[in-house]
Motif scaffolding. Structure first.
Motif, PDB file in Angstrom:
ATOM      1  N   ASP A 180     -25.731  26.450 -11.732  1.00  0.00           N
ATOM      2  CA  ASP A 180     -26.288  25.500 -10.785  1.00  0.00           C
ATOM      3  C   ASP A 180     -26.834  24.299 -11.546  1.00  0.00           C
ATOM      4  O   ASP A 180     -28.195  24.089 -11.580  1.00  0.00           O
ATOM      5  N   LYS A 224     -20.483  31.568 -12.351  1.00  0.00           N
ATOM      6  CA  LYS A 224     -20.214  30.993 -10.918  1.00  0.00           C
ATOM      7  C   LYS A 224     -20.802  29.361 -10.870  1.00  0.00           C
ATOM      8  O   LYS A 224     -22.138  29.232 -10.594  1.00  0.00           O
ATOM      9  N   GLN A 251     -21.623  26.229  -8.890  1.00  0.00           N
ATOM     10  CA  GLN A 251     -21.939  26.002  -7.346  1.00  0.00           C
ATOM     11  C   GLN A 251     -21.685  24.463  -7.471  1.00  0.00           C
ATOM     12  O   GLN A 251     -22.144  23.620  -8.208  1.00  0.00           O
ATOM     13  N   LYS A 302     -17.788  27.560  -0.815  1.00  0.00           N
ATOM     14  CA  LYS A 302     -17.990  27.825   0.389  1.00  0.00           C
ATOM     15  C   LYS A 302     -17.232  27.028   1.518  1.00  0.00           C
ATOM     16  O   LYS A 302     -17.685  26.653   2.439  1.00  0.00           O
ATOM     17  N   THR A 328     -25.576  36.670   4.488  1.00  0.00           N
ATOM     18  CA  THR A 328     -26.150  35.754   3.289  1.00  0.00           C
ATOM     19  C   THR A 328     -27.755  35.976   3.032  1.00  0.00           C
ATOM     20  O   THR A 328     -28.464  36.798   3.846  1.00  0.00           O
ATOM     21  N   SER A 329     -28.195  35.328   1.791  1.00  0.00           N
ATOM     22  CA  SER A 329     -29.323  35.965   1.367  1.00  0.00           C
ATOM     23  C   SER A 329     -30.329  34.884   1.807  1.00  0.00           C
ATOM     24  O   SER A 329     -31.653  35.221   1.605  1.00  0.00           O
ATOM     25  N   PRO A 378     -25.764  37.503  -4.301  1.00  0.00           N
ATOM     26  CA  PRO A 378     -26.918  36.435  -4.741  1.00  0.00           C
ATOM     27  C   PRO A 378     -28.168  36.973  -4.078  1.00  0.00           C
ATOM     28  O   PRO A 378     -28.439  37.799  -3.472  1.00  0.00           O
ATOM     29  N   GLN A 423     -34.979  33.562  -5.546  1.00  0.00           N
ATOM     30  CA  GLN A 423     -34.812  34.006  -4.389  1.00  0.00           C
ATOM     31  C   GLN A 423     -35.776  35.383  -3.911  1.00  0.00           C
ATOM     32  O   GLN A 423     -36.033  35.857  -2.928  1.00  0.00           O
ATOM     33  N   ASN A 449     -25.639  37.970  -8.715  1.00  0.00           N
ATOM     34  CA  ASN A 449     -25.796  36.517  -9.232  1.00  0.00           C
ATOM     35  C   ASN A 449     -27.506  35.953  -9.404  1.00  0.00           C
ATOM     36  O   ASN A 449     -28.071  36.510  -8.516  1.00  0.00           O
ATOM     37  N   SER A 496     -28.932  32.224 -10.848  1.00  0.00           N
ATOM     38  CA  SER A 496     -28.542  30.947 -11.426  1.00  0.00           C
ATOM     39  C   SER A 496     -30.013  30.426 -11.797  1.00  0.00           C
ATOM     40  O   SER A 496     -30.348  30.222 -13.005  1.00  0.00           O
ATOM     41  N   ARG A 497     -31.086  29.911 -11.071  1.00  0.00           N
ATOM     42  CA  ARG A 497     -32.233  29.377 -11.623  1.00  0.00           C
ATOM     43  C   ARG A 497     -32.839  30.239 -12.622  1.00  0.00           C
ATOM     44  O   ARG A 497     -33.342  29.739 -13.597  1.00  0.00           O
TER      45      ARG A 497
HETATM   46  O1  LIG Z   1     -25.940  33.907   0.724  1.00  0.00           O
HETATM   47  C1  LIG Z   1     -25.680  33.242  -0.219  1.00  0.00           C
HETATM   48  C2  LIG Z   1     -24.594  32.824  -0.709  1.00  0.00           C
HETATM   49  C3  LIG Z   1     -24.517  31.824  -1.815  1.00  0.00           C
HETATM   50  N1  LIG Z   1     -25.738  31.593  -2.727  1.00  0.00           N
HETATM   51  C4  LIG Z   1     -25.663  30.856  -3.833  1.00  0.00           C
HETATM   52  O2  LIG Z   1     -26.007  31.450  -4.992  1.00  0.00           O
HETATM   53  C5  LIG Z   1     -26.915  30.928  -5.981  1.00  0.00           C
HETATM   54  C6  LIG Z   1     -28.151  31.324  -5.922  1.00  0.00           C
HETATM   55  O3  LIG Z   1     -29.103  30.757  -6.908  1.00  0.00           O
HETATM   56  P1  LIG Z   1     -30.378  31.244  -7.326  1.00  0.00           P
HETATM   57  O4  LIG Z   1     -31.097  30.017  -8.263  1.00  0.00           O
HETATM   58  O5  LIG Z   1     -30.153  32.419  -8.283  1.00  0.00           O
HETATM   59  O6  LIG Z   1     -31.399  31.276  -6.154  1.00  0.00           O
HETATM   60  C7  LIG Z   1     -26.912  29.374  -5.322  1.00  0.00           C
HETATM   61  O7  LIG Z   1     -25.718  28.878  -5.981  1.00  0.00           O
HETATM   62  C8  LIG Z   1     -26.510  29.541  -3.652  1.00  0.00           C
HETATM   63  O8  LIG Z   1     -25.823  28.525  -3.451  1.00  0.00           O
HETATM   64  C9  LIG Z   1     -27.002  32.237  -2.244  1.00  0.00           C
HETATM   65  O9  LIG Z   1     -27.860  31.913  -2.804  1.00  0.00           O
HETATM   66  N2  LIG Z   1     -26.743  33.026  -1.032  1.00  0.00           N
END
Ligand SMILES: O=c1ccn([C@@H]2O[C@H](COP(=O)(O)O)[C@@H](O)[C@H]2O)c(=O)[nH]1
Length: 287
Positions: free
Chosen positions: A21, A61, A63, A97, A153-154, A222, A227, A247, A249-250
């Motif tokens: 990301d 991944k 985004q 998505k 979703t998260s 994720p 998160q 996953n 990302s940050r």
């Molecule tokens: O339910 C969901 C679906 C997709 N995401 C994606 O995953 C990463 C999470 O990034 P972090 O920085 O690790 O929080 C991001 O690209 C979202 O678009 C999600 O978080 N939840």
């Protein structure tokens, strides 16, 4: 099948899905001064991180929003990142998505599973129904590609719709059951299907129920790190250490910001974050 490659890579390297990301605020100033063009800055940032982590990361991944936000330059970086991941023999998820009527979905499939933005897997939004998913099946049948479809979703807003009561059960089970039925027609040697589910690791109350109900489905999980999900949370969504990739990302790409010498060593600190995450997941497995 691509899902068997993913399954075997998890066996070899673990469950880490590294989220690229790569917004400009996350990129060290030195790199921005050196490369100047946005497409080069973002690509070089990604490449350095990929090169430093490819032996311990199972799948990358990007985004697409973080690339689209910078227009054509951003999309060039997105394309080149996916191309590089493929060139080095690593796996990718294009986190796009998408969800639209069948004729439009056909074009998304062409763009993201075959065209310039080709990835091994893409993410899809099933809200418009199964006819928004079926146009991608030809890429599973003929192109050795896979899809991860949003189920639960998260984000906190998952509660707004995904948990609505449908015949005594949350709506996400209606989505999951339909996907499982479709996935059963495409099974690899690993027992999993290239039709997988996105299940956020941030909600844990229903984790065991979801994992047991969809035992043979591969999950993209994720929510780890930024998160708030931890190793013990996401572990609930795995099957004895496989059956899913987790996953972050940050938590990985901005880890360098915590260190005085981070800017020059951002890629090394990304590796450090991956190693720490791997250890956390491994410890959680044996709790
Ligand atoms: O339910 C969901 C679906 C997709 N995401 C994606 O995953 C990463 C999470 O990034 P972090 O920085 O690790 O929080 C991001 O690209 C979202 O678009 C999600 O978080 N939840």
């Amino acid at each position: 099948m691509i899902i068997d490659r993913l399954y075997n890579t998890v066996e070899e390297k673990g469950n880490i899905c590294l989220g690229l990301d790569s917004r400009l605020e996350f990129i060290p100033e030195g790199l921005k001064e050196k490369y100047r063009d946005i497409s080069k800055i973002i690509f070089q940032f990604n490449k350095k991180i990929i090169d430093e982590t490819r032996d311990i990361v199972t799948i990358y991944k990007p985004q697409i929003a973080y690339y689209e936000a910078y227009g054509i330059e951003g999309l060039i970086a997105y394309k080149n990142t996916l191309k590089y991941i493929k060139e080095i023999g690593a796996l990718s998820i294009g986190d796009i998505k998408r969800g639209d009527i069948a004729s439009t979905a056909e074009m998304y499939g062409k763009a993201h599973l075959d065209g310039e933005f080709e990835a091994d897997f893409i993410t899809l939004n099933p809200y418009m129904g199964m006819d928004s998913i079926t146009p991608y099946l030809k890429y599973i049948e003929e192109g050795d590609k896979g899809i991860f479809v949003l189920v639960r979703t998260s984000n906190p807003g998952a509660k707004d719709f995904e948990y609505l009561d449908v015949s005594g059960e949350p709506l996400y089970y209606s989505v999951g059951d339909k996907l499982q039925e479709l996935a059963s027609k495409y099974k690899g040697a690993s027992g999993y299907s290239p039709i997988g589910m996105v299940v956020g690791g941030t909600h844990t109350d229903e984790a065991t129920e979801i994992r047991n109900r969809y035992k043979d489905m591969f999950f993209l999980i994720p929510g780890y790190g930024a998160q708030g999900a931890k190793g013990e949370d996401v572990n609930l969504y795995l099957n004895d250490g496989n059956g899913g990739v987790v996953n972050s990302s940050r938590g990985i790409i901005t880890n360098y910001k915590k260190y005085e010498d981070g800017e020059e060593n951002f890629h090394k600190y990304a590796r450090e974050a991956v190693l720490k995450m791997k250890e956390d997941l491994l410890n959680a497995r044996w709790l």
